[in-house]
Design an enzyme around this catalytic site. Structure first.
Site, PDB file in Angstrom:
ATOM      1  CG  PHE A 173    -125.496  36.232 -32.862  1.00 55.09           C
ATOM      2  CD1 PHE A 173    -124.726  35.428 -33.694  1.00 55.09           C
ATOM      3  CD2 PHE A 173    -126.510  36.983 -33.440  1.00 55.09           C
ATOM      4  CE1 PHE A 173    -124.958  35.375 -35.072  1.00 55.09           C
ATOM      5  CE2 PHE A 173    -126.752  36.935 -34.807  1.00 55.09           C
ATOM      6  CZ  PHE A 173    -125.983  36.134 -35.616  1.00 55.09           C
ATOM      7  CB  THR A 214    -125.475  27.960 -35.437  1.00 53.46           C
ATOM      8  OG1 THR A 214    -125.255  28.120 -36.853  1.00 53.46           O
ATOM      9  CG2 THR A 214    -124.813  26.710 -34.949  1.00 53.46           C
ATOM     10  CG  ASP A 215    -128.378  33.903 -35.786  1.00 52.05           C
ATOM     11  OD1 ASP A 215    -128.428  33.842 -37.032  1.00 52.05           O
ATOM     12  OD2 ASP A 215    -128.861  34.850 -35.138  1.00 52.05           O
ATOM     13  CE1 TYR A 216    -125.976  34.830 -42.976  1.00 51.09           C
ATOM     14  CE2 TYR A 216    -123.676  35.124 -42.411  1.00 51.09           C
ATOM     15  CZ  TYR A 216    -124.691  35.130 -43.348  1.00 51.09           C
ATOM     16  OH  TYR A 216    -124.409  35.454 -44.645  1.00 51.09           O
ATOM     17  CB  SER A 250    -123.429  31.791 -33.679  1.00 54.16           C
ATOM     18  OG  SER A 250    -124.145  30.603 -33.779  1.00 54.16           O
TER      19      SER A 250
END
Ligand code: NOJ
Length: 745
Positions: A259, A290-292, A294
């Protein structure tokens, strides 16, 4: 099939990154057999269908982030989504897979991902706790079992291991990694990747691993989750990146972005990290998710004006799959039309995802992982519970044991078990136990009852809640303690006081628990403290006053049994701290491999120290006691000087000088005394966990190569420099024997 692309970059730093001779171990064995199939598939797919492969949405059976996108089943039907997370269970995953197979044109199987972080249904110790075992075989086995259970429930992919270095215990996600040290984290990263992925991704009991969060997430300023990261390239390369590089070399299939920003650019928009380093210099052939949300978060970061720009930046940086943001689906078609994104980029990303689906065998049988019979047979299998208990007991760290208070006798007459976590099921499986069922967890009280003699009388009092100001239960706890021969006092944090979005500004025992401890202590009974927590705590009072303290982290499904194994001496504790315990939050960041400064602490006023506290930790990195004692002999270095091509050989004898058998983690540290840039006062470079019978002596040998001594020099070249080195061998990072050698050209 390409192995490693040439590095084409103007940055002098990048040119000097080590380029592996081969791409990833596991993907390296891959003979390219699917590439033609992928070519034909891509040729048949519309651009929307290709983009669909780059989209990951959550189902509604679990929540692991801020927004839930409605209508994921509709998206599946339209072929807009290639992967789903937060969905598990043979029946449920089969039902979703059926939608794709029966209702979409291309019938490309879905990939199911999930946060299988420390076990799937059989919950193992939280990763920080498991890392305290320093037992790589047991850790690998834990990941293996997690993969066996997860794959039987239809999962293909875990969002683990987290390999972020964490030097700040205020950061809640310290619980999910392997602590503060790069070397230890690197070894554990490899063990976990191997455990999840096994030798062959085509086997039914293996799943894709995901090295996360790339990169630097653990350095969030002030330990506040999602906060800005600001570090030099040298620290990034030396401290934070090596576990990721090792994961690539071990064949990890996927990566997740972080993030945070790195060098001013959010990781999901960082070409430097994702393409230049990961895909190009390291030759990573898997895919990057990606992370959530992001990608979307790059807007508030302030590097793009809107989601459309964010999407272009992410694609250009090298992101292959968008987790939950919905922006690849929404903006990539138009970006392609406008020329801001090239079809080749989309093809490459889709190829990376499809490659994994082929490797998993999903094109042969899309339902092969969703098996009710395997699910029934394997989930929470007795062997899995036994393995969870084994690594749980190995993860326990004995912090104090005055006058051999522990182990307790099993025929002790009256034992009081007190504390808010003593008979608690809900918290003890720890954070990120995603699919874990806390109702299956064994509490400390249950574990103790199962261990003691039939004649032992066990009494219980809660004494306090974990985290409020109510003191009304303390009197009853004191009464219970007064009537016992000894007290087990189980204190600590709630599970969700660590993990994501769970930073703390104080790392004291929460609520009135210290008050409870003080009241129970005043009874004069021997008080054995059992701690449960997802991070180091500041426990100076306990350290001074409790005769015995055991750090148990959150041990998972088998918590109570594992703790009883240690309390009653069926297992001699062997865990060592993977992270420094500070005396005070004001010392943070406090880690063992710091640098010396020009004014190392002394009695002189103008030296590097505090007015009100020493620089020392409460417990140093690598610390942990045993029910026996170990004697370290003199460290012998085979010769006084070595050339760069020679291996430095060290050996010493370690003897069990006590009365019971035990395991010891023999730790090797080095110090480069003079470098072109300053070097840490100690750096872990090896360890061995050995078993010794009472009176037994074992010779322990270590070998170091010039690579082990290398670092980024003043010119940012990764190499060892000639000169004098100290070596330290010991039972923790503070208590060591010393020797030295010279490295010559
Ligand atoms: C956000 C977390 O940062 C990440 O570690 C996790 O895998 C995803 N959410 C999915 O749950």
């Amino acid at each position: 099939m390409k192995i490693v692309k040439a590095i084409f970059c103007c940055s002098i730093f990048l040119l000097q990154l080590q380029v592996p001779a081969f791409a990833q171990a596991q993907l390296q064995n891959y003979d390219g057999r699917y590439e033609q199939k992928i070519d034909s598939l891509l040729a048949m797919m519309t651009i929307e269908e290709k983009i669909g492969q780059l989209v990951l949405y959550t189902s509604d059976i679990d929540v692991t982030g801020p927004t839930i996108r409605e209508g994921y089943k509709e998206d599946i039907k339209k072929g807009n989504v290639g992967a789903i997370f937060n969905a598990y269970g043979a029946a449920y995953t089969r039902m979703l897979q059926k939608i794709v197979m029966e209702e979409t044109r291309m019938k490309i199987p879905l990939l199911f991902g999930y946060d299988v972080i420390h076990g799937h249904k059989t919950i193992f110790p939280i990763p920080l706790g498991e890392s305290a075992s320093w037992d790589l075989a047991a850790i690998e086995k834990g990941a293996r079992i997690a993969a066996i259970e997860a794959s039987a429930e239809g999962l293909h992919w875990t969002f683990a291991p987290m390999v972020d270095i964490a030097r700040d215990p205020r950061w809640g996600r310290i619980a999910e990694g392997s602590g503060e040290d790069t070397y230890l984290t690197t070894k554990i990263a490899v063990a976990r990747v191997k455990g999840f992925q096994g030798d062959n991704l085509g086997e039914l009991n293996t799943i894709l691993a995901c090295a996360k969060h790339f990169a630097g997430y653990g350095a969030a300023l002030a330990g506040r989750d999602y906060n800005t990261v600001d570090m030099s390239d040298r620290v990034l390369r030396e401290v934070y990146l090596p576990p990721f590089k090792a994961a690539v070399d071990a064949g990890v299939a996927t990566f997740m972005t972080s993030f945070n920003e790195v060098h001013g650019v959010p990781a999901s928009g960082s070409q430097y990290l994702l393409t230049d380093i990961l895909k190009e210099a390291w030759g990573f052939d898997g895919f990057i998710v990606t992370d959530y949300t992001s990608i979307n978060e790059m807007v508030p970061h302030g590097v793009v004006a809107d989601n459309r720009e964010a999407t272009a930046l992410a694609m250009q940086a090298g992101v292959d799959m968008d987790m939950q943001g919905g922006v690849y689906q929404e903006y990539l078609p138009a970006l392609l039309k406008s020329g801001a994104v090239a079809e080749q980029q989309i093809n490459d990303a889709a190829r990376r995802v499809l490659r994994m689906k082929y490797m998993l065998g999903l094109f042969d049988d899309p339902y092969r992982y969703s098996s009710e019979s395997r699910e029934k047979e394997l989930v929470m299998h007795a062997d899995h519970l036994a393995a969870a208990r084994d690594v749980a007991k190995k993860s326990i760290v004995l912090l104090k044991n005055e006058n051999n208070t522990l182990p307790l006798k099993k025929n002790i007459r009256k034992l009081a078990v007190i504390g808010p976590l003593a008979d608690n099921q809900k918290e003890i499986i720890g954070s990120w136990s995603a699919a874990g069922d806390f109702k299956k967890a064994v509490t400390v009280l249950e574990g103790i009852k199962a261990a003691v003699s039939p004649a032992t009388k066990i009494t219980y009092a809660k004494g306090a809640n974990i985290n409020d100001n109510l003191t009304d239960q303390i009197a009853q706890a004191v009464k219970t303690a007064e009537q016992a021969d000894a007290v087990i006092l189980v204190l600590g944090e709630e599970a969700l006081m660590s993990g994501e979005a769970s930073s703390r500004s104080s790392i004291d025992l929460p609520g009135v628990q210290q008050q409870l401890a003080q009241a129970v202590h005043r009874t004069g009974k021997p008080v054995i403290v059992v701690l449960m927590n997802g991070r180091p705590l500041t426990i100076n009072w306990l350290d001074k006053n409790a005769p015995a303290i055991v750090e148990t982290w959150f041990l998972g499904t088998q918590t109570g049994h594992a703790i009883a194994d240690v309390l009653f001496g069926d297992y001699n504790p062997s865990g060592k701290l993977p992270v420094t315990f500070p005396q005070s939050v004001g010392q943070i960041p406090l880690f063992y491999n710091n640098k010396n400064t020009g004014r190392p602490r002394s009695d002189q006023k103008y030296t590097s120290k505090y007015l009100d506290i020493s620089n020392e930790p409460l417990y140093p990195f690598g610390f942990g006691l045993s029910y026996t004692t170990f004697n370290y002999g003199k460290v012998a270095v085979s010769k006084p000087s070595y050339t760069m091509s020679e291996n430095i050989m060290l050996e010493l004898n370690v003897t069990n000088t006590g009365k019971v058998a035990g395991e010891e983690v023999v730790q090797l540290y080095i110090q480069d005394l003079v470098g072109s840039v300053t070097r840490p006062v100690k750096e872990l470079k090896g360890f061995q966990k050995i078993f010794l019978a009472p009176g037994e002596t074992k010779k322990v040998s270590f070998s170091l190569s010039a690579d082990d001594l290398a670092f980024y020099t003043r010119d940012m070249e990764f190499k060892a420099e000639p000169g004098f080195f100290k070596v330290f061998v010991g039972t923790n990072s503070r208590d060591v024997q010393e020797a030295g050698f010279e490295l010559v050209k």
